[in-house]
Design a protein around this motif. Structure first.
Motif, PDB file in Angstrom:
ATOM      1  N   ARG A  12      87.077  45.917 -60.731  1.00 27.23           N
ATOM      2  CA  ARG A  12      88.430  46.451 -60.865  1.00 27.23           C
ATOM      3  C   ARG A  12      88.356  47.971 -60.974  1.00 27.23           C
ATOM      4  NH1 ARG A  12      88.917  42.244 -59.292  1.00 27.23           N
ATOM      5  NH2 ARG A  12      89.988  40.405 -60.100  1.00 27.23           N
ATOM      6  N   GLY A  13      89.329  48.647 -60.431  1.00 23.41           N
ATOM      7  CA  GLY A  13      89.377  50.105 -60.540  1.00 23.41           C
ATOM      8  C   GLY A  13      88.711  50.786 -59.355  1.00 23.41           C
ATOM      9  N   GLU A  14      88.538  52.090 -59.462  1.00 22.32           N
ATOM     10  CA  GLU A  14      88.003  52.881 -58.352  1.00 22.32           C
ATOM     11  C   GLU A  14      86.562  53.308 -58.569  1.00 22.32           C
ATOM     12  OE1 GLU A  14      89.390  53.548 -55.361  1.00 22.32           O
ATOM     13  OE2 GLU A  14      90.872  52.104 -56.041  1.00 22.32           O
ATOM     14  N   GLU A  15      86.204  53.615 -59.795  1.00 27.59           N
ATOM     15  CA  GLU A  15      84.863  54.128 -60.079  1.00 27.59           C
ATOM     16  C   GLU A  15      83.884  52.968 -60.232  1.00 27.59           C
ATOM     17  OE1 GLU A  15      81.661  56.224 -60.544  1.00 27.59           O
ATOM     18  OE2 GLU A  15      83.587  57.170 -60.086  1.00 27.59           O
ATOM     19  N   ALA A  16      82.770  53.006 -59.491  1.00 32.02           N
ATOM     20  CA  ALA A  16      81.828  51.889 -59.513  1.00 32.02           C
ATOM     21  C   ALA A  16      80.545  52.196 -60.277  1.00 32.02           C
ATOM     22  CB  ALA A  16      81.471  51.479 -58.085  1.00 32.02           C
ATOM     23  N   GLY A  17      80.312  53.450 -60.631  1.00 31.65           N
ATOM     24  CA  GLY A  17      79.034  53.825 -61.244  1.00 31.65           C
ATOM     25  C   GLY A  17      78.713  53.036 -62.504  1.00 31.65           C
ATOM     26  N   GLY A  18      79.660  52.953 -63.430  1.00 29.56           N
ATOM     27  CA  GLY A  18      79.414  52.235 -64.677  1.00 29.56           C
ATOM     28  C   GLY A  18      79.160  50.761 -64.442  1.00 29.56           C
ATOM     29  N   TRP A  19      79.914  50.209 -63.512  1.00 30.76           N
ATOM     30  CA  TRP A  19      79.737  48.784 -63.187  1.00 30.76           C
ATOM     31  C   TRP A  19      78.354  48.533 -62.595  1.00 30.76           C
ATOM     32  CZ3 TRP A  19      80.342  45.967 -58.251  1.00 30.76           C
ATOM     33  CH2 TRP A  19      80.460  44.584 -58.434  1.00 30.76           C
ATOM     34  N   LEU A  20      77.938  49.405 -61.672  1.00 30.26           N
ATOM     35  CA  LEU A  20      76.625  49.249 -61.050  1.00 30.26           C
ATOM     36  C   LEU A  20      75.510  49.373 -62.081  1.00 30.26           C
ATOM     37  CD1 LEU A  20      77.201  51.330 -57.799  1.00 30.26           C
ATOM     38  CD2 LEU A  20      76.811  48.875 -57.921  1.00 30.26           C
ATOM     39  N   TRP A  21      75.647  50.355 -62.985  1.00 32.69           N
ATOM     40  CA  TRP A  21      74.609  50.532 -63.991  1.00 32.69           C
ATOM     41  C   TRP A  21      74.570  49.346 -64.954  1.00 32.69           C
ATOM     42  CZ3 TRP A  21      70.126  52.014 -64.800  1.00 32.69           C
ATOM     43  CH2 TRP A  21      69.588  52.106 -66.085  1.00 32.69           C
ATOM     44  N   THR A  22      75.718  48.794 -65.264  1.00 35.32           N
ATOM     45  CA  THR A  22      75.754  47.610 -66.116  1.00 35.32           C
ATOM     46  C   THR A  22      74.963  46.470 -65.481  1.00 35.32           C
ATOM     47  OG1 THR A  22      77.915  48.213 -66.999  1.00 35.32           O
ATOM     48  CG2 THR A  22      77.280  45.911 -67.205  1.00 35.32           C
ATOM     49  N   ILE A  23      75.172  46.256 -64.192  1.00 39.42           N
ATOM     50  CA  ILE A  23      74.439  45.199 -63.491  1.00 39.42           C
ATOM     51  C   ILE A  23      72.946  45.504 -63.489  1.00 39.42           C
ATOM     52  CG2 ILE A  23      74.077  44.096 -61.246  1.00 39.42           C
ATOM     53  CD1 ILE A  23      77.072  44.665 -60.669  1.00 39.42           C
ATOM     54  N   ALA A  24      72.597  46.750 -63.145  1.00 44.68           N
ATOM     55  CA  ALA A  24      71.178  47.115 -63.047  1.00 44.68           C
ATOM     56  C   ALA A  24      70.480  46.999 -64.403  1.00 44.68           C
ATOM     57  CB  ALA A  24      71.049  48.529 -62.496  1.00 44.68           C
ATOM     58  N   ALA A  25      71.120  47.480 -65.451  1.00 43.41           N
ATOM     59  CA  ALA A  25      70.513  47.425 -66.785  1.00 43.41           C
ATOM     60  C   ALA A  25      70.301  45.983 -67.213  1.00 43.41           C
ATOM     61  CB  ALA A  25      71.391  48.163 -67.793  1.00 43.41           C
ATOM     62  N   ARG A  26      71.284  45.146 -66.927  1.00 42.63           N
ATOM     63  CA  ARG A  26      71.146  43.731 -67.284  1.00 42.63           C
ATOM     64  C   ARG A  26      70.006  43.078 -66.494  1.00 42.63           C
ATOM     65  NH1 ARG A  26      71.699  41.341 -71.476  1.00 42.63           N
ATOM     66  NH2 ARG A  26      73.743  42.245 -71.808  1.00 42.63           N
ATOM     67  N   ARG A  27      69.905  43.408 -65.208  1.00 44.90           N
ATOM     68  CA  ARG A  27      68.819  42.848 -64.401  1.00 44.90           C
ATOM     69  C   ARG A  27      67.455  43.317 -64.922  1.00 44.90           C
ATOM     70  NH1 ARG A  27      72.066  40.082 -63.464  1.00 44.90           N
ATOM     71  NH2 ARG A  27      73.175  39.514 -61.566  1.00 44.90           N
ATOM     72  N   LEU A  28      67.373  44.578 -65.315  1.00 46.47           N
ATOM     73  CA  LEU A  28      66.108  45.112 -65.828  1.00 46.47           C
ATOM     74  C   LEU A  28      65.704  44.390 -67.105  1.00 46.47           C
ATOM     75  CD1 LEU A  28      63.811  47.138 -65.656  1.00 46.47           C
ATOM     76  CD2 LEU A  28      65.267  48.794 -66.844  1.00 46.47           C
ATOM     77  N   VAL A  29      66.634  44.214 -68.008  1.00 50.29           N
ATOM     78  CA  VAL A  29      66.321  43.524 -69.259  1.00 50.29           C
ATOM     79  C   VAL A  29      65.919  42.079 -68.987  1.00 50.29           C
ATOM     80  CG1 VAL A  29      67.312  42.683 -71.421  1.00 50.29           C
ATOM     81  CG2 VAL A  29      67.734  45.033 -70.675  1.00 50.29           C
ATOM     82  N   ASP A  30      66.653  41.408 -68.096  1.00 52.70           N
ATOM     83  CA  ASP A  30      66.317  40.024 -67.771  1.00 52.70           C
ATOM     84  C   ASP A  30      64.909  39.935 -67.168  1.00 52.70           C
ATOM     85  OD1 ASP A  30      68.786  39.206 -68.669  1.00 52.70           O
ATOM     86  OD2 ASP A  30      69.667  39.003 -66.668  1.00 52.70           O
ATOM     87  N   THR A  31      64.584  40.878 -66.288  1.00 54.55           N
ATOM     88  CA  THR A  31      63.260  40.871 -65.663  1.00 54.55           C
ATOM     89  C   THR A  31      62.168  41.086 -66.687  1.00 54.55           C
ATOM     90  OG1 THR A  31      64.188  41.698 -63.591  1.00 54.55           O
ATOM     91  CG2 THR A  31      61.820  41.996 -63.913  1.00 54.55           C
ATOM     92  N   ARG A  32      62.390  42.036 -67.597  1.00 53.41           N
ATOM     93  CA  ARG A  32      61.383  42.295 -68.637  1.00 53.41           C
ATOM     94  C   ARG A  32      61.187  41.073 -69.532  1.00 53.41           C
ATOM     95  NH1 ARG A  32      63.667  48.132 -70.295  1.00 53.41           N
ATOM     96  NH2 ARG A  32      62.152  49.437 -69.243  1.00 53.41           N
ATOM     97  N   ARG A  33      62.263  40.454 -69.903  1.00 54.86           N
ATOM     98  CA  ARG A  33      62.138  39.281 -70.778  1.00 54.86           C
ATOM     99  C   ARG A  33      61.373  38.165 -70.074  1.00 54.86           C
ATOM    100  NH1 ARG A  33      68.234  39.873 -72.863  1.00 54.86           N
ATOM    101  NH2 ARG A  33      67.821  41.318 -74.573  1.00 54.86           N
ATOM    102  N   ALA A  34      61.677  37.979 -68.794  1.00 50.83           N
ATOM    103  CA  ALA A  34      60.969  36.939 -68.037  1.00 50.83           C
ATOM    104  C   ALA A  34      59.486  37.277 -67.949  1.00 50.83           C
ATOM    105  CB  ALA A  34      61.575  36.807 -66.646  1.00 50.83           C
TER     106      ALA A  34
END
Length: 199
Positions: free
Chosen positions: A70-92
């Protein structure tokens, strides 16, 4: 090729086009954001292979879920996804490593290839996952734990955390306050020494 896109086309328009299945919009979005995402992930992870994998997973997620933005700015959304993926990968990786690890003492010095040195942040995250703080985290409610992980482990802002968890920013702040209080109490039970360190 789906045509040449205007450089000043906003992220919101690009994501709407991605949601409609436009690969050229996806390519433009990737060109616009992959560089800074890679740089930011590299600061948080010393393993370039993991960074590359997380970056790829991030844009796969964007391709699949662009319609949810939702909205116009995607940077925060993209970083949220990337940070979550990084944490998930590290935990795995940590879980897999704990299952497969041979005792360090059994490995002679200088034998075999040296593993890549973990970054300072990775060492802190390992302590969070498996140390007293990690144990204390398991003792607080899941809704408070999610806020701690998003803000402390993932390093997300209040706004990014709110977007990630789908709750208002005010709720993020109140849960964060409650989480700190409950973590202090849980740590006091785990380590009742006067200095608050390990008993």
């Amino acid at each position: 090729m789906g045509g040449h896109r205007e450089k000043d086309e906003g992220d919101g328009a690009l994501l709407r086009a991605v949601a409609a299945g436009d690969p050229a919009a996806m390519a433009t979005l990737y060109d616009r954001h992959a560089g800074w995402l890679h740089a930011r992930l590299t600061r948080r992870c010393a393993d370039p292979e993991v960074v590359r994998e997380v970056l790829q997973d991030t844009f796969v997620t964007v391709w699949r879920s662009a319609g949810a933005h939702r909205g116009e700015e995607a940077g925060g959304w993209l970083w949220t996804i990337a940070a979550r993926r990084l944490v998930d990968t590290r935990r795995a990786q940590q879980r897999a490593g704990r299952l497969e690890t041979t005792p360090i003492d059994a490995t002679p010095a200088g034998a075999g290839p040296a593993p890549s040195a973990p970054s300072a942040e990775e060492r802190v995250l390992t302590g969070l996952e498996y140390g007293d703080v990690g144990t204390a985290l398991t003792r607080i409610s899941p809704e408070l734990r999610d806020v701690v992980r998003a803000t402390v482990v993932d390093g997300l802002t209040t706004r990014e955390t709110a977007r990630l968890l789908g709750i208002p920013e005010g709720t993020v702040k109140s849960r964060s306050t409650r989480a700190r209080a409950e973590l202090r109490a849980a740590l006091a039970q785990l380590a009742p020494s006067p200095m608050g360190g390990p008993a």
